[in-house]
Design an enzyme around this catalytic site. Structure first.
Site, short mmCIF file in Angstrom:
data_model
loop_
_atom_site.label_atom_id
_atom_site.label_comp_id
_atom_site.label_asym_id
_atom_site.label_seq_id
_atom_site.Cartn_x
_atom_site.Cartn_y
_atom_site.Cartn_z
N LYS A 105 -10.99 -0.46 6.52
CA LYS A 105 -9.80 -0.29 7.34
C LYS A 105 -10.26 0.10 8.75
CE LYS A 105 -6.00 3.09 7.50
NZ LYS A 105 -4.76 3.43 6.78
N GLU B 209 0.89 -1.17 0.00
CA GLU B 209 0.00 0.00 0.00
C GLU B 209 0.92 1.21 0.00
OE1 GLU B 209 -2.81 0.30 3.29
OE2 GLU B 209 -2.57 2.48 3.24
N ARG C 136 1.14 10.08 1.05
CA ARG C 136 1.73 11.05 1.98
C ARG C 136 2.89 11.78 1.31
NH1 ARG C 136 1.64 8.23 7.93
NH2 ARG C 136 -0.44 7.36 7.73
C1 3PG Z 1 -1.57 3.98 7.73
O1 3PG Z 1 -1.34 4.95 7.01
O2 3PG Z 1 -2.29 3.04 7.41
C2 3PG Z 1 -1.00 3.95 9.09
O3 3PG Z 1 -0.59 5.21 9.46
C3 3PG Z 1 0.11 3.00 9.24
O4 3PG Z 1 0.35 3.01 10.60
P1 3PG Z 1 1.76 2.60 11.21
O5 3PG Z 1 2.79 3.49 10.59
O6 3PG Z 1 1.58 2.83 12.69
O7 3PG Z 1 1.97 1.15 10.87
#
Ligand code: 3PG
Length: 215
Positions: A127, A40, A44
């Site tokens: 999710k 995924e 960002r």
């Molecule tokens: C996401 O974007 O799904 C989460 O922020 C991932 O979370 P993590 O970095 O705590 O695994």
């Protein structure tokens, strides 16, 4: 196999944050070598569409988009080859654009109200975010009780120490997280260390599955 079936089959979804599309090859190599050809790639960073395109072009990794916040990003993701679209929250506009474009949407939910809204959009897989902050595995088990048939993909604060708690919840379809693909190792294109982390996660998930369905 559909994209959702692929996510369920692998039980784990590596969540990628990467600044430079030049990392795509190393990232995909590590995922394949580690036995978890799933990614995924989050919006960002501005590099997300280029990374998705590079990975999708290989054909050996199930790649989707994460942190998709609006319909325009759905278009960018699907145009790049994303096979699924993940959002941190529930946006009708994002879900509808994804379905129009023929890819499954996994919006984030954290409450019964959001989950009910997701079911009204016809969704059966969501999710659960931010998983640890929103109550963790017990919260998913509690939400699953009145929403029979809904499958959850928790992410947020999950790692080697607590992934098993989630995978043991029957309503959990797969668990997502960035711990398998740390941003610094992706940036360094460190295939060996990335593959090792991925391999460890796959082994943990396999052990959970064995315990959940003993033969
Ligand atoms: C996401 O974007 O799904 C989460 O922020 C991932 O979370 P993590 O970095 O705590 O695994």
């Amino acid at each position: 196999m559909t994209a959702l079936a692929g996510l369920v089959a692998h039980s784990l979804v590596p969540v990628v944050v990467a600044d430079d599309a030049a990392c795509a090859g190393a990232l995909a190599d590590a995922l394949v070598a580690g036995g978890l050809p799933v990614a995924e790639v989050t919006f960002r960073t501005a590099a997300a569409p280029a990374i998705i395109e590079a990975i999708a072009g290989r054909g050996d990794v199930l790649v989707g988009a994460g942190t998709v916040l609006n319909p325009h990003q759905v278009d960018l993701a699907v145009d790049a080859g994303a096979a699924f679209v993940v959002s941190p929250g529930l946006s009708r506009a994002v879900v509808e654009r994804a379905l129009e474009r023929g890819v499954p949407a996994l919006p984030g939910v954290a409450t019964a109200t959001e989950l009910q809204a997701a079911t009204e959009l016809g969704l059966e897989t969501v999710k659960f975010f931010p998983a640890e902050a929103a109550g963790g595995a017990p919260a998913i088990a509690a939400l699953a009780a009145p929403f029979a048939g809904i499958a959850f993909v928790p992410t947020g604060g999950i790692g080697p120490s607590n992934v098993a708690e989630y995978l043991r919840v029957p309503a959990v379809a797969a668990v997502g997280g960035s711990w398998m693909v740390p941003r610094d190792l992706v940036a360094a294109r460190d295939v060996e260390r990335l593959a090792s982390l991925v391999r460890d996660a796959v082994a943990l998930a396999a052990a959970c599955r064995t315990r959940r369905t003993p033969t």
